[in-house]
Design a protein around this motif. Structure first.
Motif, PDB file in Angstrom:
ATOM      1  N   VAL A   8     -31.548 -15.653  30.458  1.00 37.72           N
ATOM      2  CA  VAL A   8     -31.879 -14.615  31.436  1.00 37.72           C
ATOM      3  C   VAL A   8     -32.467 -15.347  32.636  1.00 37.72           C
ATOM      4  O   VAL A   8     -33.547 -15.937  32.543  1.00 37.72           O
ATOM      5  N   SER A   9     -31.735 -15.358  33.750  1.00 44.89           N
ATOM      6  CA  SER A   9     -32.215 -16.039  34.951  1.00 44.89           C
ATOM      7  C   SER A   9     -31.682 -15.318  36.173  1.00 44.89           C
ATOM      8  O   SER A   9     -30.707 -14.546  36.093  1.00 44.89           O
ATOM      9  N   GLU A  10     -32.313 -15.584  37.295  1.00 48.72           N
ATOM     10  CA  GLU A  10     -31.852 -15.012  38.568  1.00 48.72           C
ATOM     11  C   GLU A  10     -30.422 -15.460  38.857  1.00 48.72           C
ATOM     12  O   GLU A  10     -29.590 -14.678  39.286  1.00 48.72           O
ATOM     13  N   ALA A  11     -30.125 -16.740  38.597  1.00 52.78           N
ATOM     14  CA  ALA A  11     -28.783 -17.270  38.860  1.00 52.78           C
ATOM     15  C   ALA A  11     -27.727 -16.563  38.005  1.00 52.78           C
ATOM     16  O   ALA A  11     -26.645 -16.219  38.493  1.00 52.78           O
ATOM     17  N   ALA A  12     -28.046 -16.345  36.723  1.00 53.37           N
ATOM     18  CA  ALA A  12     -27.095 -15.657  35.842  1.00 53.37           C
ATOM     19  C   ALA A  12     -26.865 -14.226  36.313  1.00 53.37           C
ATOM     20  O   ALA A  12     -25.733 -13.735  36.314  1.00 53.37           O
ATOM     21  N   LEU A  13     -27.946 -13.554  36.740  1.00 51.51           N
ATOM     22  CA  LEU A  13     -27.815 -12.176  37.213  1.00 51.51           C
ATOM     23  C   LEU A  13     -27.002 -12.112  38.494  1.00 51.51           C
ATOM     24  O   LEU A  13     -26.105 -11.276  38.628  1.00 51.51           O
ATOM     25  N   VAL A  14     -27.282 -12.995  39.438  1.00 51.14           N
ATOM     26  CA  VAL A  14     -26.537 -12.999  40.710  1.00 51.14           C
ATOM     27  C   VAL A  14     -25.045 -13.223  40.443  1.00 51.14           C
ATOM     28  O   VAL A  14     -24.185 -12.544  41.018  1.00 51.14           O
ATOM     29  N   ALA A  15     -24.730 -14.152  39.556  1.00 52.36           N
ATOM     30  CA  ALA A  15     -23.321 -14.414  39.219  1.00 52.36           C
ATOM     31  C   ALA A  15     -22.672 -13.185  38.590  1.00 52.36           C
ATOM     32  O   ALA A  15     -21.535 -12.828  38.929  1.00 52.36           O
ATOM     33  N   ALA A  16     -23.392 -12.512  37.687  1.00 56.34           N
ATOM     34  CA  ALA A  16     -22.849 -11.310  37.039  1.00 56.34           C
ATOM     35  C   ALA A  16     -22.670 -10.184  38.050  1.00 56.34           C
ATOM     36  O   ALA A  16     -21.663  -9.465  38.015  1.00 56.34           O
ATOM     37  N   LEU A  17     -23.622 -10.020  38.961  1.00 57.22           N
ATOM     38  CA  LEU A  17     -23.508  -8.979  39.990  1.00 57.22           C
ATOM     39  C   LEU A  17     -22.309  -9.236  40.890  1.00 57.22           C
ATOM     40  O   LEU A  17     -21.552  -8.314  41.222  1.00 57.22           O
ATOM     41  N   GLU A  18     -22.113 -10.485  41.287  1.00 63.47           N
ATOM     42  CA  GLU A  18     -20.974 -10.819  42.152  1.00 63.47           C
ATOM     43  C   GLU A  18     -19.653 -10.575  41.443  1.00 63.47           C
ATOM     44  O   GLU A  18     -18.706 -10.063  42.027  1.00 63.47           O
ATOM     45  N   ALA A  19     -19.588 -10.948  40.170  1.00 61.99           N
ATOM     46  CA  ALA A  19     -18.345 -10.784  39.405  1.00 61.99           C
ATOM     47  C   ALA A  19     -17.993  -9.318  39.176  1.00 61.99           C
ATOM     48  O   ALA A  19     -16.818  -8.955  39.100  1.00 61.99           O
ATOM     49  N   SER A  20     -19.018  -8.458  39.079  1.00 62.05           N
ATOM     50  CA  SER A  20     -18.770  -7.053  38.729  1.00 62.05           C
ATOM     51  C   SER A  20     -18.801  -6.109  39.923  1.00 62.05           C
ATOM     52  O   SER A  20     -18.563  -4.921  39.764  1.00 62.05           O
ATOM     53  N   GLY A  22     -21.542  -5.405  41.296  1.00 55.49           N
ATOM     54  CA  GLY A  22     -22.835  -4.741  41.171  1.00 55.49           C
ATOM     55  C   GLY A  22     -22.850  -3.531  40.262  1.00 55.49           C
ATOM     56  O   GLY A  22     -23.793  -2.747  40.293  1.00 55.49           O
ATOM     57  N   VAL A  23     -21.817  -3.375  39.437  1.00 61.02           N
ATOM     58  CA  VAL A  23     -21.708  -2.199  38.567  1.00 61.02           C
ATOM     59  C   VAL A  23     -21.658  -2.628  37.108  1.00 61.02           C
ATOM     60  O   VAL A  23     -20.955  -3.577  36.756  1.00 61.02           O
ATOM     61  N   GLY A  24     -22.417  -1.930  36.277  1.00 58.15           N
ATOM     62  CA  GLY A  24     -22.401  -2.206  34.847  1.00 58.15           C
ATOM     63  C   GLY A  24     -22.441  -0.912  34.054  1.00 58.15           C
ATOM     64  O   GLY A  24     -22.515   0.176  34.619  1.00 58.15           O
ATOM     65  N   PHE A  25     -22.373  -1.024  32.742  1.00 62.73           N
ATOM     66  CA  PHE A  25     -22.447   0.171  31.901  1.00 62.73           C
ATOM     67  C   PHE A  25     -23.276  -0.129  30.661  1.00 62.73           C
ATOM     68  O   PHE A  25     -23.505  -1.283  30.310  1.00 62.73           O
ATOM     69  N   TRP A  26     -23.742   0.925  30.020  1.00 65.63           N
ATOM     70  CA  TRP A  26     -24.564   0.790  28.818  1.00 65.63           C
ATOM     71  C   TRP A  26     -24.190   1.873  27.813  1.00 65.63           C
ATOM     72  O   TRP A  26     -23.588   2.890  28.170  1.00 65.63           O
ATOM     73  N   MET A  27     -24.543   1.645  26.571  1.00 68.77           N
ATOM     74  CA  MET A  27     -24.385   2.654  25.524  1.00 68.77           C
ATOM     75  C   MET A  27     -25.572   2.534  24.571  1.00 68.77           C
ATOM     76  O   MET A  27     -26.115   1.448  24.388  1.00 68.77           O
ATOM     77  N   TRP A  28     -25.964   3.647  24.010  1.00 70.16           N
ATOM     78  CA  TRP A  28     -27.152   3.654  23.138  1.00 70.16           C
ATOM     79  C   TRP A  28     -26.858   4.479  21.902  1.00 70.16           C
ATOM     80  O   TRP A  28     -26.539   5.670  21.999  1.00 70.16           O
ATOM     81  N   ASP A  29     -26.927   3.845  20.729  1.00 64.95           N
ATOM     82  CA  ASP A  29     -26.857   4.537  19.446  1.00 64.95           C
ATOM     83  C   ASP A  29     -28.264   5.073  19.199  1.00 64.95           C
ATOM     84  O   ASP A  29     -29.175   4.327  18.842  1.00 64.95           O
ATOM     85  N   ILE A  30     -28.446   6.362  19.409  1.00 66.90           N
ATOM     86  CA  ILE A  30     -29.786   6.957  19.393  1.00 66.90           C
ATOM     87  C   ILE A  30     -30.391   6.908  18.000  1.00 66.90           C
ATOM     88  O   ILE A  30     -31.573   6.607  17.832  1.00 66.90           O
ATOM     89  N   ARG A  31     -29.598   7.192  16.975  1.00 67.57           N
ATOM     90  CA  ARG A  31     -30.133   7.239  15.610  1.00 67.57           C
ATOM     91  C   ARG A  31     -30.663   5.878  15.162  1.00 67.57           C
ATOM     92  O   ARG A  31     -31.656   5.793  14.458  1.00 67.57           O
TER      93      ARG A  31
END
Length: 199
Positions: A8-20, A22-31
């Motif tokens: 988890v680093s600023e560089a990793a986040l910046v690279a992921a934001l550029e590649a995507s 700036g859009v991501g998605f999530w899912m949550w198994d509530i149970r």
């Protein structure tokens, strides 16, 4: 496993934001209280992509939300979890280095036939460039959504939820692509509305 996938680093986040875009998605198994996200969303919440794939608790994700924004965001999410439905929110997250980023989120929570919460899914857009100040907000959406783009987002979230139950990886990938593209449109509209309000 690639060691970079556990960083988890600023560089990793910046690279992921550029590649995507700036859009991501999530899912949550509530149970099970297991949230999973794509690399962009995971890194925005200070979780490594590898840990996110294994599943983390909602409480762990919420640690990244700015302390001033956390109570209201948490309350709206928990209200939606209990009764199902959608919400829209803008709030800040803090990186480990102390950098603040603004996020726009649209999420939907699903109930089983007995009215018990099962899953949540959503799209996250990093909007820091278009929102340097202002108040965070979170609100439940009404029972009827008249706006075509928000209806599309809800349908994409429902499609992703349904296709995931099939376990067909090709269909899941297509549903994720559609969800991410819809998230980009939501972000573009959000930016346009914000810049229009500034003039």
């Amino acid at each position: 496993m690639d060691h970079a996938d556990d960083v988890v680093s600023e560089a990793a986040l910046v690279a992921a934001l550029e590649a995507s875009g700036g859009v991501g998605f999530w899912m949550w198994d509530i149970r099970r209280d297991e949230a999973r996200a794509d690399p962009v969303s995971a890194l925005l919440f200070n979780i490594s992509p590898a840990r996110s794939r294994a599943g983390v608790s909602l409480a762990e994700l919420l640690k990244a939300v700015h302390p001033d924004d956390q109570p209201h965001i948490s309350q709206v999410i928990l209200d939606c979890v209990r009764t199902g439905g959608s919400y829209t929110a803008e709030y800040r997250v803090c990186s480990p280095e102390g950098r603040l980023r603004w996020l726009f989120t649209r999420g939907h929570f699903y109930l089983d036939q007995d009215g018990r919460p099962t899953t949540g899914r959503g799209v996250i857009v990093e909007i820091s460039d278009s929102k340097s100040a202002g108040a965070a907000f979170a609100e439940r959406d009404g029972v009827t959504i008249d706006d075509a783009l928000n209806r599309t987002a809800d349908l994409c979230l429902s499609l992703h939820n349904t296709v995931s139950a099939l376990g067909d990886t090709a269909l899941v990938a297509l549903a994720e692509t559609l969800l991410l593209e819809t998230g980009k449109r939501l972000a573009e509209r959000q930016r346009a509305e914000r810049s229009g309000a500034l003039h």
